[in-house]
Every structure is written in structure tokens, then in C-alpha cells.
Enzyme design. Structure first.
Site, PDB file in Angstrom:
ATOM      1  N   HIS A 516      87.319  28.159 -82.637  1.00  0.00           N
ATOM      2  CA  HIS A 516      86.254  27.961 -83.624  1.00  0.00           C
ATOM      3  C   HIS A 516      85.339  26.795 -83.257  1.00  0.00           C
ATOM      4  O   HIS A 516      84.251  26.654 -83.819  1.00  0.00           O
ATOM      5  CB  HIS A 516      86.869  27.723 -85.003  1.00  0.00           C
ATOM      6  CG  HIS A 516      86.067  28.301 -86.127  1.00  0.00           C
ATOM      7  ND1 HIS A 516      84.689  28.260 -86.162  1.00  0.00           N
ATOM      8  CD2 HIS A 516      86.445  28.964 -87.257  1.00  0.00           C
ATOM      9  CE1 HIS A 516      84.260  28.836 -87.266  1.00  0.00           C
ATOM     10  NE2 HIS A 516      85.300  29.281 -87.949  1.00  0.00           N
ATOM     11  N   ASP A 520      81.413  30.542 -84.101  1.00  0.00           N
ATOM     12  CA  ASP A 520      81.765  30.734 -85.510  1.00  0.00           C
ATOM     13  C   ASP A 520      82.288  32.155 -85.753  1.00  0.00           C
ATOM     14  O   ASP A 520      82.290  32.995 -84.855  1.00  0.00           O
ATOM     15  CB  ASP A 520      80.543  30.464 -86.391  1.00  0.00           C
ATOM     16  CG  ASP A 520      80.106  29.005 -86.324  1.00  0.00           C
ATOM     17  OD1 ASP A 520      81.000  28.142 -86.216  1.00  0.00           O
ATOM     18  OD2 ASP A 520      78.885  28.747 -86.373  1.00  0.00           O
TER      19      ASP A 520
END
Length: 549
Positions: A516, A520
Site C-alpha cells: 500500500h 492505493d
């Protein structure tokens, strides 16, 4: 002003260090940058430079001691200052003992002076760096010993990384002068591991971290120990074993004695202040009277005899070296990344029909055996190029390295553990080429003959557990990659037709884990959605672009 010098904390997990060598003694004048002492952790060896100038007022530990990090080891200041307040645990400094060591100073002088290695008729052999991310290797077996004569191409030793095992060949000929590591040691890459040259050459200058090579220890055993025997004998009884029965021995000597089954009470100490060091344990190990094999066997027999019922029986086994490294890498991956997993399923009707067509016409089309995993690798290599953040490496937590081609790692279960050989340029290969090359690199990985360069440099990884019936799992990202795709088993599901009828179909679940920090959830989900669409519409017509099969 008196300044205490602390044992450094050379790593987050380091709790203590072995002080291997003093380069100064009480009364010496030191300047900023002078080497005060050498020490080692379980990973590597270091020299500690002075950060202040002045006179060495006190030394609080001895060579061979295991010293907790951030503990005072010596004090530098102005002559005459009181340093008792700096002694750890209230221990008194021992300047007198250091003065006794003064005659050894000439032996330390060469270490401080630069050595011209070009005039030495010997060369060191380094632990290879078998991969960009490899920092250390396990030395699994020596194929030579000190005194052996080797030629170019002879196997010197075997070693392994977290990926595979290798044999190191000699690149020059000569006599093996010294070995600087033992079997089972974890050795940092590009560290001297042995020395080869002409007979009689002193190879101690090549020893990493100031450690004494094997030939030096043998010379001490051959002459100096014999000459000093009258002096050492009373020291052994007076200082090696104290009145309370405690044996003075360095931590490394104790560890080696346990490994070799040597009774420390029978070892003759030659270390500072009557302390038993590694050299003494090796000396004792060749004397059958010193080896405590029988008592150990009796102890084991007694434990077995006194064991309770079979319901409580168990067996302890040490993890293999490669399993330890894999475990370390897995923990590092999960503890340093913000990993998240998305799941999606797709209708396999088209790829199942396509695979059946290829299988039925394999002889006519002269095709190799093509698996569903081959088809998924093909699809991923085409779709991922539109998603650069997944076809990338995150370097040092702040730099993205984007790859022009899809270098797909294929997670492979081998007898030695999980390996990930890389199929380079998968986006340029046809389906047949992917099938043939994937099979070869996976087979080489299983056999342990995979080339080191094929075990690193991947941009993305695919892990298939579907053949074992796994319906969903969370694959762990292989650093420094930013994503990994988990392939799950085939399942029969149902859907409603246009007229409300129930239609059975074959489905497969895909699990994408990603970093992450690098991307995203939205772009990760878009990749999965596009991969799903690509696979559901996978057909001969889709691949009729010339490089399909």
C-alpha cells in the site's frame, strides 16, 4: 574531562557483542579516529574508532568477553582523573592487568599499520554475492582443509542463500593457507572466507575483523604452547577454575565446547588472565580424554528412561538454514510493508475451452503441454504493463523502479523450501515459450541447479496453490516487489441466464496482495478487474496476433 566509551548497538536486534581485540592499553594516548578495539556481532565484525582524544584511563572488559550493548568498556580522559564511577556494575577497572599485556603491543602494531597486500604471494577467496538482495550466505560444507593443494576449477566449499545452494570453484591455484569460517556459519557476502597461495606465506592479513586464521592457531599449538607449558599448568588450575568451581571461558569457547563435546575443565587456558578461549577448546578436542561424549550419552539415556508415557513423547529438530532465511524474509516483508489483499473471481469457461482445444490439437499444432497457470502468466504479463506501480520494485522505501518488461517470478515448492525463479521478458514470449521456459526454471529450482541470476530481478510474482484445492489465501509480497498474485482452485458455481434459468460454470478466485506504500486500493482493483476481463475473454481469436501460440 573523562569520557566513557560504550559498546555500540550495531543493529536493531543486537543485544550484545563479542570484544575480539584491544588495540590500546591503559596509558596510551589516542586521537579522534584511532581504532580502540574490534568487536563482532552474530552478523559481522567491526572496528571501533575513538570519537574523543586523551589518555586511556581504564579498561573494563577483556578480549573474548560478551559485552551488553551500550555498556561502558573503557574511559578516555586526562591522566589522574577518577574513573571508578564509570565501571559497569561497580566493577573496578584493571589498569595493572593492561600493563602486564604491554609486551604484546608489538604484535598489535602490524594491525594498525597499513599492509601492502600486493607483495604477499597469496590471495583471499570471498563469499560470493549470489543475487542483488543477498546480504549473507550459509557456509554448508568445506571441500578442502588447510594444507591442501588446489587447482583452478576445484570445489572449495558449498554455500546456500535463501534461494538455492551452490559450489564455489577455485579461480586460482595454490595451497590452502587459512580458513576463516566454519561449517554452519552465516558469512556476509564479499567477506574473506579463506586464503590460497604459496606454502609458508602468512595469510593472517586476510582474516576478516582481525580473527586469527586456522594456520596461526596451529602454529601456536605446535611450538609456543609446548614451550609455555610449565607456566600454563599452574595457571590452568589456579585461574581457569575458581574456588567456587566456575570455569573462566569466553562465550565463544563455551559455545564451541558444547558443539564439540569438550569438557572445559580439561582444557588448558592460554587466554588473558587464565581464560579459556576457542584455540584451547580446539586443542582439547583432539585429546580423547577431554571429549565428554560418554557423559552426554548417559544423560540422554537417563532422560529417555525417565520419560513419562508415550502420550508426552516428542522430537525437537533444528530448522534448516534455508528455512531460517525464508522465515526471516517473510517476517521482514510483513513488518516493513503495508500489505493489503484484494480478491476477485472470474468465469473460466473460455480458458477451459481454449485449453481443451490446444490439448486436442497438440500433435497437429506441435505444442507443448500448456497449463492454466501458463495462461495466467501470459495474461498477467500483458495486463500488468498498463499498471506500472505493480510492475515495479520499491527501493529503500522511497524510490520506485519501473520495469519496461514483465519479469514474472513463479513461486515454486522445492524440497529445500520456497524458491521464486524469474521468467524474464514474459511479455515478449508466446504461450508455448512461456510453457516451456516456466517448466524448465521450476524444474531447475526443484533440483537445486537454478542459476543465481534467475532468482532475483523479478518485477511481479505469481503463486499458485489451486492445485492443492486452496480456495483463497493471502500471498506475502516478495520484497522489493510491490505485488503478488495468488491463484486458487477451480470451483463449480451457478449463475442466472437471460431467462432466469440456472447455469453452472467453472470459476476461479484470484488473490492480489500489494504494498500500500507503492499504490492505493483503486489502481490495485483496476488491475484485478482488467485481468478478470482479459481471462474471461481469452480465446484463439484474442491471441491471433501472431505470438499467441
Amino acid at each position: 574531562m573523562a569520557n566513557p566509551v560504550l559498546m555500540p548497538k550495531s543493529g536493531i536486534s543486537v543485544e550484545s557483542c563479542i570484544l575480539t581485540k584491544w588495540n590500546v592499553k591503559v596509558g596510551d594516548k589516542v586521537k579522534v579516529g584511532d581504532i580502540l578495539f574490534s568487536y563482532e556481532t552474530d552478523k559481522s565484525a567491526f572496528d571501533f574508532e575513538s570519537e574523543v582524544e586523551g589518555e586511556v584511563l581504564a579498561i573494563f572488559c577483556e578480549e573474548g568477553d560478551e559485552v551488553p550493548v551500550l555498556t561502558n568498556v573503557l574511559v578516555v580522559g586526562t591522566k589522574g582523573e577518577d574513573v571508578s564511577a564509570f565501571a559497569p556494575n561497580g566493577a573496578a577497572p584493571a589498569p595493572a592487568a593492561e600493563e602486564v599485556k604491554a609486551p604484546e603491543a608489538p604484535a598489535q602494531a602490524p594491525a594498525a599499520a597499513p599492509v601492502d597486500l600486493s607483495n604477499i604471494d597469496a590471495k583471499p577467496v570471498l563469499m560470493p554475492k549470489s543475487g542483488i538482495s543477498v546480504e549473507s550466505c550459509i557456509l554448508t560444507a568445506w571441500k578442502v582443509k588447510v594444507g591442501d593443494t588446489v587447482k583452478v576449477g576445484d570445489i572449495l566449499f558449498s554455500y546456500e542463500t535463501d534461494k538455492a545452494s551452490f559450489d564455489q570453484e577455485a579461480e586460482f591455484e595454490g595451497e590452502v593457507l587459512a580458513l576463516f569460517a566454519e561449517e554452519g556459519d552465516e558469512v556476509p557476502v564479499l567477506t574473506n572466507i579463506c586464503a590460497i597461495g604459496k606454502h609458508g606465506v602468512d595469510a593472517s592479513v586476510f582474516a576478516p575483523g582481525g580473527a586469527a586464521p586456522a594456520p596461526v592457531a596451529e602454529e601456536v599449538k605446535a611450538a609456543p604452547v609446548a614451550a609455555a607449558a610449565p607456566v600454563q599448568a599452574p595457571v590452568a588450575t589456579a585461574t581457569a577454575t575458581a574456588n567456587d568451581g566456575f570455569i573462566k571461558a569466553s562465550p565463544r569457547a563455551k559455545q564451541l565446547a558444547k558443539k564439540l563435546g569438550v569438557d572445559l575443565k580439561a582444557a588448558t587456558p592460554t587466554g588473558p588472565n587464565g581464560r579459556i578461549i576457542e584455540r584451547d577448546v580446539r586443542e582439547a578436542s583432539v585429546n580423547p580424554k577431554c571429549v565428554a561424549a560418554a557423559p552426554v550419552a548417559e544423560a540422554k539415556a537417563e532422560v529417555k528412561t525417565n520419560a513419562p508415557a508415550d502420550f508426552h513423547a516428542y522430537k525437537d529438530e533444528k530448522m534448516s538454514n534455508i528455512r531460517k532465511v525464508i522465515a526471516k524474509n517473510m517476517v521482514n516483508s510483513l513488518s516493513t510493508m503495508a500489505q493489503l489483499t484484494h480478491n476477485i473471481s472470474f468465469d473460466c469457461t473460455n480458458i477451459m475451452a481454449f485449453r481443451k482445444y490446444l490439448k486436442d490439437n497438440a500433435e497437429k499444432l506441435k505444442l507443448p503441454s500448456i497449463t492454466i497457470n501458463n495462461i495466467i502468466v501470459f495474461a498477467v504479463s500483458r495486463v500488468i504493463k498498463k499498471h506500472k506501480d505493480l510492475n515495479a520494485n520499491l527501493i529503500n522505501g522511497d524510490t520506485m523502479r519501473y520495469f519496461e518488461h514483465a519479469n514474472i517470478g513463479i513461486a515454486t515448492d522445492t524440497p529445500r523450501g520456497l524458491l521464486v525463479p524469474v521468467l524474464f521478458g514474459a511479455d515478449t514470449l508466446s504461450l508455448s515459450e512461456i510453457a516451456v521456459q516456466s517448466k524448465k526454471i521450476s524444474a531447475d529450482a526443484s533440483a537445486g541447479s537454478i542459476k543465481p541470476e534467475l532468482l532475483s530481478g523479478g518485477s511481479f510474482t505469481i503463486s499458485n496453490l489451486g492445485t492443492m484445492g486452496i480456495e483463497s489465501f493471502t500471498p506475502v509480497v516478495n520484497p522489493p516487489q510491490t505485488g503478488i498474485l495468488g491463484v486458487n482452485t477451480l470451483e463449480t458455481r451457478v449463475k442466472l441466464g437471460k431467462n432466469g434459468e440456472i447455469i453452472p460454470y467453472t470459476a476461479m478466485n484470484l488473490s492480489l496482495s500489494y504494498d500500500h506504500r507503492a499504490l492505493d486500493g483503486a489502481p490495485a482493483s483496476k488491475f484485478l478487474k482488467e485481468l478478470k476481463d482479459y481471462l474471461e475473454n481469452f480465446s484463439f481469436e484474442l491471441l491471433a496476433d501472431g505470438n499467441c501460440i
